[in-house]
Scaffold this motif. Structure first.
Motif, mmCIF file in Angstrom:
data_model
loop_
_atom_site.group_PDB
_atom_site.id
_atom_site.type_symbol
_atom_site.label_atom_id
_atom_site.label_comp_id
_atom_site.label_asym_id
_atom_site.label_seq_id
_atom_site.Cartn_x
_atom_site.Cartn_y
_atom_site.Cartn_z
ATOM 1 N N GLY A 18 -25.656 -1.481 -55.329
ATOM 2 C CA GLY A 18 -25.243 -3.020 -55.509
ATOM 3 C C GLY A 18 -25.464 -3.422 -56.821
ATOM 4 O O GLY A 18 -25.417 -4.956 -56.958
ATOM 5 N N VAL A 19 -26.145 -2.918 -57.761
ATOM 6 C CA VAL A 19 -26.538 -3.319 -58.977
ATOM 7 C C VAL A 19 -25.277 -3.619 -59.995
ATOM 8 O O VAL A 19 -25.647 -4.352 -60.918
ATOM 9 C CB VAL A 19 -27.576 -2.706 -59.660
ATOM 10 N N LYS A 21 -22.949 -0.744 -60.503
ATOM 11 C CA LYS A 21 -22.609 0.465 -61.243
ATOM 12 C C LYS A 21 -21.045 0.629 -61.166
ATOM 13 O O LYS A 21 -20.313 1.018 -62.463
ATOM 14 C CB LYS A 21 -23.263 1.590 -60.600
ATOM 15 N N SER A 22 -20.532 0.657 -60.102
ATOM 16 C CA SER A 22 -19.091 0.914 -59.990
ATOM 17 C C SER A 22 -18.104 -0.139 -60.720
ATOM 18 O O SER A 22 -17.331 0.192 -61.452
ATOM 19 C CB SER A 22 -18.390 1.382 -58.665
ATOM 20 N N ASP A 82 -21.628 7.587 -62.287
ATOM 21 C CA ASP A 82 -22.372 6.413 -61.674
ATOM 22 C C ASP A 82 -23.020 7.232 -60.311
ATOM 23 O O ASP A 82 -22.169 7.650 -59.570
ATOM 24 C CB ASP A 82 -21.693 5.304 -61.341
ATOM 25 N N ARG A 110 -25.778 -9.324 -51.977
ATOM 26 C CA ARG A 110 -24.820 -8.211 -52.349
ATOM 27 C C ARG A 110 -24.707 -7.073 -51.408
ATOM 28 O O ARG A 110 -23.641 -6.654 -50.872
ATOM 29 C CB ARG A 110 -24.891 -7.561 -53.840
ATOM 30 N N ARG A 114 -21.903 -6.275 -47.976
ATOM 31 C CA ARG A 114 -21.420 -4.645 -47.895
ATOM 32 C C ARG A 114 -21.800 -4.259 -46.699
ATOM 33 O O ARG A 114 -21.399 -2.981 -46.366
ATOM 34 C CB ARG A 114 -22.449 -3.937 -49.096
ATOM 35 N N SER A 151 -28.293 -6.854 -64.610
ATOM 36 C CA SER A 151 -27.070 -7.167 -64.027
ATOM 37 C C SER A 151 -27.053 -7.987 -63.138
ATOM 38 O O SER A 151 -26.815 -7.752 -61.856
ATOM 39 C CB SER A 151 -26.406 -5.651 -63.692
HETATM 40 P P1 DAT Z 1 -22.780 -0.423 -57.093
HETATM 41 O O1 DAT Z 1 -21.788 0.474 -57.721
HETATM 42 O O2 DAT Z 1 -24.178 -0.256 -57.936
HETATM 43 O O3 DAT Z 1 -23.254 -0.030 -55.664
HETATM 44 P P2 DAT Z 1 -21.069 -2.537 -57.145
HETATM 45 O O4 DAT Z 1 -20.371 -2.347 -58.529
HETATM 46 O O5 DAT Z 1 -20.310 -2.081 -56.011
HETATM 47 O O6 DAT Z 1 -22.271 -2.080 -57.246
HETATM 48 O O7 DAT Z 1 -21.403 -4.089 -57.201
HETATM 49 C C1 DAT Z 1 -21.733 -4.648 -55.879
HETATM 50 C C2 DAT Z 1 -21.128 -6.208 -55.848
HETATM 51 O O8 DAT Z 1 -21.829 -6.963 -56.576
HETATM 52 C C3 DAT Z 1 -19.744 -6.221 -56.143
HETATM 53 O O9 DAT Z 1 -19.353 -7.212 -55.172
HETATM 54 C C4 DAT Z 1 -19.893 -6.750 -57.392
HETATM 55 C C5 DAT Z 1 -20.971 -7.636 -57.703
HETATM 56 N N1 DAT Z 1 -21.817 -7.513 -58.752
HETATM 57 C C6 DAT Z 1 -22.039 -6.373 -59.349
HETATM 58 N N2 DAT Z 1 -22.581 -6.541 -60.720
HETATM 59 C C7 DAT Z 1 -22.892 -7.886 -60.850
HETATM 60 C C8 DAT Z 1 -23.084 -8.821 -61.800
HETATM 61 N N3 DAT Z 1 -23.766 -8.469 -63.026
HETATM 62 N N4 DAT Z 1 -23.144 -10.260 -61.484
HETATM 63 C C9 DAT Z 1 -22.480 -10.544 -60.605
HETATM 64 N N5 DAT Z 1 -21.878 -9.894 -59.386
HETATM 65 C C10 DAT Z 1 -22.012 -8.572 -59.458
#
Ligand code: DAT
Length: 177
Positions: A18-19, A21-22, A82, A110, A114, A151
């Motif tokens: 949720g941070v 990465k993707s 990632d 977040r 999910r 992030s």
């Molecule tokens: P991860 O791949 O680390 O599990 P993600 O890229 O799928 O995380 O992001 C999870 C959700 O949070 C997605 O809806 C996008 C949002 N998000 C990620 N980084 C963010 C940021 N810096 N600011 C705002 N929203 C963000």
């Protein structure tokens, strides 16, 4: 310039689920032309799973099989990986490691959106509070290649993207050691 340096770098982006990465990796791959290896997809494609974890409602990764499947591409260089863990990858694979960090007031929402709940939600929130992945990265890679990045907001995501893209461009021009 270090001898045996790869023409294109390998980058690891890690952190609690949720941070971001993707989201970051997808855009980074677009900006730089490096290939983003989605660990989850590779694991599915090559069936790198052992058993099913009922508590976390997810299959348990067969790490050795996954590493074997990734080895050839990683040895070539030019890959972005990632994953929400980092100490089982060979240290030699990565030229730089980014640990994304998010305040819990953002992360909680977040993860809920999910579909995370109960123990899975709480454990992931705790993982971020106790900076578990940051410490894992610091224990597994040389300190000078491990970078912690905030992030929390879209602006920070954009800033991280710009900085990493610039770093890759420098590497391509032979300016990084
Ligand atoms: P991860 O791949 O680390 O599990 P993600 O890229 O799928 O995380 O992001 C999870 C959700 O949070 C997605 O809806 C996008 C949002 N998000 C990620 N980084 C963010 C940021 N810096 N600011 C705002 N929203 C963000």
């Amino acid at each position: 310039m270090a001898s045996g340096r790869r023409a294109l770098p390998n980058i690891l982006v890690t952190g609690t689920p949720g941070v971001g990465k993707s989201t970051l990796c997808e855009q980074l791959a677009e900006n730089t032309g490096l290939e983003w290896l989605e660990v989850g997809q590779i694991a599915k494609e090559f069936e790198c799973f052992e058993e099913y974890d009922e508590v976390y409602q997810c299959p348990v990764l067969d790490e050795e099989k996954l590493l074997d499947e990734m080895e050839d591409k990683m040895s070539e260089g030019g890959r972005i990986v990632d994953y929400h863990g980092c100490d089982f990858f060979p240290e030699r694979w990565f030229d730089i490691v980014f640990v994304l960090r998010t305040d819990n007031k953002w992360l909680y929402d977040r993860l809920v959106s999910r579909g995370y709940s109960g123990k899975k939600l709480e454990d992931n929130i705790q993982c971020e509070i106790f900076q578990t992945i940051l410490e894992e990265a610091q224990g597994a890679y040389k300190p000078e290649i491990v970078h912690e990045l905030r992030s929390d907001t879209p602006a920070e995501m954009e800033d991280n993207l710009e900085k990493i893209t610039a770093w890759v461009e420098q590497w391509k021009n032979g300016a990084c050691t």
